[in-house]
Write an enzyme that holds these catalytic residues in place. Structure first.
Site, PDB file in Angstrom:
ATOM      1  N   ASP A   1      -1.881  -0.441   5.703  1.00  9.62           N
ATOM      2  CA  ASP A   1      -2.280   0.135   6.996  1.00  9.62           C
ATOM      3  C   ASP A   1      -3.756   0.460   7.097  1.00  9.62           C
ATOM      4  O   ASP A   1      -4.230   0.839   8.157  1.00  9.62           O
ATOM      5  CB  ASP A   1      -1.515   1.445   7.242  1.00  9.62           C
ATOM      6  CG  ASP A   1      -2.027   2.560   6.343  1.00  9.62           C
ATOM      7  OD1 ASP A   1      -2.213   2.302   5.133  1.00  9.62           O
ATOM      8  OD2 ASP A   1      -2.279   3.669   6.842  1.00  9.62           O
TER       9      ASP A   1
ATOM     10  N   ASP B   1       0.879  -1.168   0.000  1.00 10.70           N
ATOM     11  CA  ASP B   1       0.000   0.000   0.000  1.00 10.70           C
ATOM     12  C   ASP B   1       0.927   1.232   0.000  1.00 10.70           C
ATOM     13  O   ASP B   1       2.135   1.094   0.265  1.00 10.70           O
ATOM     14  CB  ASP B   1      -0.859  -0.079   1.278  1.00 10.70           C
ATOM     15  CG  ASP B   1      -1.601   1.189   1.575  1.00 10.70           C
ATOM     16  OD1 ASP B   1      -2.274   1.687   0.671  1.00 10.70           O
ATOM     17  OD2 ASP B   1      -1.503   1.686   2.723  1.00 10.70           O
TER      18      ASP B   1
ATOM     19  N   ASP C   1       0.066   5.164   1.129  1.00 11.77           N
ATOM     20  CA  ASP C   1      -0.038   6.107   2.258  1.00 11.77           C
ATOM     21  C   ASP C   1      -0.079   5.373   3.591  1.00 11.77           C
ATOM     22  O   ASP C   1      -0.872   4.451   3.780  1.00 11.77           O
ATOM     23  CB  ASP C   1      -1.305   6.960   2.114  1.00 11.77           C
ATOM     24  CG  ASP C   1      -1.180   7.943   0.974  1.00 11.77           C
ATOM     25  OD1 ASP C   1      -0.581   9.006   1.172  1.00 11.77           O
ATOM     26  OD2 ASP C   1      -1.673   7.623  -0.133  1.00 11.77           O
TER      27      ASP C   1
HETATM   28  O1  LIG Z   1      -4.575   3.083  -0.290  1.00 10.86           O
HETATM   29  P1  LIG Z   1      -3.686   4.200   0.146  1.00 10.86           P
HETATM   30  O2  LIG Z   1      -2.469   4.357  -0.719  1.00 10.86           O
HETATM   31  O3  LIG Z   1      -3.331   4.100   1.605  1.00 10.86           O
HETATM   32  O4  LIG Z   1      -4.591   5.522  -0.067  1.00 10.86           O
HETATM   33  C1  LIG Z   1      -5.649   5.838   0.841  1.00 10.86           C
HETATM   34  C2  LIG Z   1      -5.809   7.346   0.892  1.00 10.86           C
HETATM   35  O5  LIG Z   1      -4.483   7.852   1.085  1.00 10.86           O
HETATM   36  C3  LIG Z   1      -4.318   9.266   1.069  1.00 10.86           C
HETATM   37  O6  LIG Z   1      -4.907   9.817   2.242  1.00 10.86           O
HETATM   38  C4  LIG Z   1      -4.251   9.433   3.439  1.00 10.86           C
HETATM   39  O7  LIG Z   1      -2.909   9.958   3.435  1.00 10.86           O
HETATM   40  C5  LIG Z   1      -2.841  11.427   3.414  1.00 10.86           C
HETATM   41  C6  LIG Z   1      -1.378  11.820   3.325  1.00 10.86           C
HETATM   42  O8  LIG Z   1      -0.625  11.273   4.369  1.00 10.86           O
HETATM   43  C7  LIG Z   1      -3.538  11.973   4.651  1.00 10.86           C
HETATM   44  O9  LIG Z   1      -3.498  13.405   4.645  1.00 10.86           O
HETATM   45  C8  LIG Z   1      -4.983  11.488   4.701  1.00 10.86           C
HETATM   46  O10 LIG Z   1      -5.598  11.910   5.896  1.00 10.86           O
HETATM   47  C9  LIG Z   1      -5.021   9.940   4.632  1.00 10.86           C
HETATM   48  O11 LIG Z   1      -6.355   9.478   4.546  1.00 10.86           O
HETATM   49  C10 LIG Z   1      -4.893   9.855  -0.183  1.00 10.86           C
HETATM   50  O12 LIG Z   1      -4.772  11.259  -0.139  1.00 10.86           O
HETATM   51  C11 LIG Z   1      -6.332   9.419  -0.373  1.00 10.86           C
HETATM   52  O13 LIG Z   1      -6.818   9.921  -1.602  1.00 10.86           O
HETATM   53  C12 LIG Z   1      -6.374   7.892  -0.421  1.00 10.86           C
HETATM   54  O14 LIG Z   1      -7.719   7.481  -0.574  1.00 10.86           O
END
Ligand SMILES: O=P(O)(O)OC[C@H]1O[C@H](O[C@H]2O[C@H](CO)[C@@H](O)[C@H](O)[C@H]2O)[C@H](O)[C@@H](O)[C@@H]1O
Length: 366
Positions: free
Chosen positions: A305, A116, A118
């Site tokens: 995560d 994954d 983020d």
């Molecule tokens: O599947 P992932 O790669 O984990 O993506 C899920 C979401 O990730 C991002 O948001 C998350 O990370 C951001 C930066 O650290 C944070 O600001 C946010 O609160 C988290 O939810 C991404 O911006 C989303 O579009 C994805 O859906």
């Protein structure tokens, strides 16, 4: 098992009866315009697709607790009784401590790595556009991809996650697996594979993105992100007092789109098509494209995560193949088999994999 306090990163699971009996709750799915009956809403709420990862009771609490960088995280930890430790929720063994055990279970089979983005490769930060991975992490992922087929599976749109990772040697699955690209050099037929099971939703998603931008522009800190086949609405920088207002705006838009559903991640609501496709299906699709459809020939390791990564952990558990590794500082209800505390531990684990591969090649009889 530890005595750690359980702090959910996404929403806690609740029963449908609890939803039905709680008038104070905003139901999901929201009442459609045209006035669906309460019974119809409850019936719709029973849909496993929507309950599995959908927005349910306690969304506010779980949203509050979902962010390690949020000021309220400490308060959520202090609110121990709300998230009492239960026998079914325990810290899973560390993938670093149990490294040798994991490796011995691979038994000479092909290891395939799924990551994954983020919160796994990059630390969670306030601004989604600044979620950069470190050069050291990039180098570790590059090394791991030299040793094992490696894929990134992200909720972000594929091009955005590629811009962060910038490694050509990987497979990328964006939009929660609804946009998969396998480069031609990795496919059996030597033809690039592009798989987009939600392509018909593209105009709808763009429309919803525009509507959400308009509806949320008066809410300070709200951010709407177009992830091609899904849209994220970020709550992280919005004052908690305005969260209900933001949710209402989201629902007022979604009212018009019964073919879309909403799930909750870390300080984010994700709007996506109702098709039965998720990170678990993407994992299976990638294994098959890579020639590892047969359970016996490969050991997938999936590291993630978020709530959406649970779909992939579950696939591995159901297939009795490979291991899910949850990245979380806190014990959590999960289908993963092992855990890592944070991205720095993910990097350490990846480097251990590389070292293990080199040692096993050296140990091979000439
Ligand atoms: O599947 P992932 O790669 O984990 O993506 C899920 C979401 O990730 C991002 O948001 C998350 O990370 C951001 C930066 O650290 C944070 O600001 C946010 O609160 C988290 O939810 C991404 O911006 C989303 O579009 C994805 O859906």
């Amino acid at each position: 098992m530890t005595n750690n306090v359980m702090v959910p990163e996404a929403m806690p699971s609740i029963t449908v009866a609890a939803v039905a009996n709680s008038p104070s709750l905003l139901p999901y799915p929201p009442p459609r315009s045209g006035g669906a009956s309460a019974a119809a809403i409850r019936k719709k709420s029973l849909s496993p697709v929507e309950l599995n990862g959908g927005l349910t009771k306690g969304w506010l609490d779980s949203m509050k607790a979902s962010s390690p960088t949020h000021a309220k995280a400490t308060a959520a930890l202090a609110a121990a009784p709300a998230y009492e430790h239960s026998a079914s929720i325990m810290r899973h063994p560390s993938a670093l401590i149990e490294f040798e055990q994991i490796m011995s279970a691979t038994d000479g089979k092909q290891i395939v790595i799924f990551l994954d983005y983020d919160g796994t490769l990059s630390p969670i930060v306030d601004d989604p556009d600044s979620a950069f991975m470190s050069d050291a992490m990039r180098a570790a992922v590059k090394e791991v991809a030299r040793c094992f087929p490696t894929a990134i599976v992200s909720g972000r749109c594929r091009s955005k996650v590629y811009d962060f990772v910038r490694l050509t040697e990987l497979y990328y699955a964006g939009s929660h697996g609804m946009d998969i690209k396998v480069p031609k050099r990795y496919t059996k037929k030597k033809r690039a594979v592009l798989f987009q099971p939600a392509s018909e939703f593209l105009p709808m998603i763009n429309e919803v993105h525009r509507a959400l931008l308009e509806k949320t522009k008066s809410i300070p800190g709200a951010k709407v992100e177009n992830n091609k086949f899904c849209v994220s609405v970020h709550f992280r920088c919005v004052d908690e007092k305005r969260w209900n207002g933001l949710l209402e705006q989201v629902w007022s838009v979604l009212n018009e789109y019964p073919k879309l559903r909403i799930t909750q991640g870390r300080m984010v609501l994700e709007i996506r098509p109702t098709i039965k496709w998720d990170k678990g299906k993407a994992l299976e699709f990638l294994l098959e494209s890579l020639g590892f459809a047969d359970c016996k020939s490969a050991v997938p390791l999936y590291i993630g995560d978020d709530r959406t990564d649970e779909d992939a952990f579950k696939v591995l558990r159901d297939r009795g193949q490979g291991f899910g590794i949850l990245v979380s500082k806190y014990p959590k209800e999960t289908n993963a088999s092992y855990s890592l505390g944070e991205p720095s531990e993910v990097m350490e684990f990846l480097l251990r994999l590389v070292e293990w591969k080199h040692l096993s090649l050296k140990a091979r009889p000439k």
